[in-house]
Write an enzyme that holds these catalytic residues in place. Sequence first.
Site, mmCIF file in Angstrom:
data_model
loop_
_atom_site.group_PDB
_atom_site.id
_atom_site.type_symbol
_atom_site.label_atom_id
_atom_site.label_comp_id
_atom_site.label_asym_id
_atom_site.label_seq_id
_atom_site.Cartn_x
_atom_site.Cartn_y
_atom_site.Cartn_z
ATOM 1 C CE LYS A 77 7.745 3.574 -7.609
ATOM 2 N NZ LYS A 77 7.223 2.886 -6.425
ATOM 3 N N GLY A 103 9.210 -1.595 -3.912
ATOM 4 C CA GLY A 103 9.299 -2.796 -3.091
ATOM 5 C C GLY A 103 9.725 -2.455 -1.675
ATOM 6 N N GLY A 107 0.792 -1.231 0.000
ATOM 7 C CA GLY A 107 0.000 0.000 0.000
ATOM 8 C C GLY A 107 0.822 1.277 0.000
ATOM 9 C CE LYS A 108 6.806 0.632 -1.860
ATOM 10 N NZ LYS A 108 6.302 -0.746 -2.089
ATOM 11 C CB THR A 109 1.191 3.696 -4.749
ATOM 12 O OG1 THR A 109 2.379 3.082 -5.257
ATOM 13 C CG2 THR A 109 0.726 4.777 -5.700
ATOM 14 C CB VAL A 110 -2.979 3.894 -1.450
ATOM 15 C CG1 VAL A 110 -4.182 4.550 -0.774
ATOM 16 C CG2 VAL A 110 -3.424 3.209 -2.741
ATOM 17 C CD GLU A 115 5.179 4.678 -4.206
ATOM 18 O OE1 GLU A 115 4.770 3.497 -4.255
ATOM 19 O OE2 GLU A 115 4.678 5.600 -4.879
ATOM 20 N N GLY A 116 9.631 4.554 -2.484
ATOM 21 C CA GLY A 116 10.545 3.512 -2.924
ATOM 22 C C GLY A 116 9.868 2.474 -3.799
ATOM 23 C CB THR A 151 9.719 -2.001 -12.218
ATOM 24 O OG1 THR A 151 9.050 -2.342 -10.993
ATOM 25 C CG2 THR A 151 11.153 -1.592 -11.907
#
Length: 232
Positions: A33, A106, A13-16, A103-104, A37
């Site tokens: 970002k 993975g 859920g990193k992106t949200v 944001e990383g 990928t």
Amino acid sequence: MITVVTGTDTGVGKTVATAALAVRAGPGTIVVKPAQTGGGTDEPDCAVVQCLAACPTAEFVRLDDPLAPDTAARLRGVDIPPVHAHAARIRELAARHASVIVEGSGGLLVHLDTCGGTLADLATDLTGDHDVEVLVVTRVGLGTLNHTELTVNELRSRGIEPAGLVLGAVPERPGLAEQCNLTDLPRVTGVPVVAALPEGAGALAPARFRAQARSWFAGSPDLHGGRIAAGG
């Protein structure tokens, strides 16, 4: 301020969470970002953030295959910038924006370049001359305690104290494991839970997402009162 968002794994859920953080940070925020990928088949994370948070974004590298960045680059024989080059670009953005959220890809130790550079290395580089906070997005289900402790311990081994845990998708009706982990995550890591995103938050209409996002953070009645279900 530079905020680095990492996760215990892919799909947590990193992106949200990043989009919610951007809403909370307000005007003057840009989301970065370093390596995207899966660009050949999946919607890019920056596009998701732009849609949900209505903030500017910057994507440094895009690779078609849904793999770790270094693996995707090696597979296609593509050269990608080293982590220190990403750090330089983030510093440039930090000079022009009130807040930069990174944001990383993975987990914390996924290689962002073909030299072995990771998000942990990027965060360490940036702490040399900027205020940097690192947030760890994690699951609430079975297995999360081990993954979260490993991530937190790795950050601490580099002299970085995580600023908080973000629960990426909390079900409306948590089972026994989820109920216990809501208490155990801050207990075993020593890191506070600073946000709890309801399961399905990313599927909300953008206007509703922006209206609700601040209520998912610590200090809000919704978080402390346990009312974290996503609205329709």
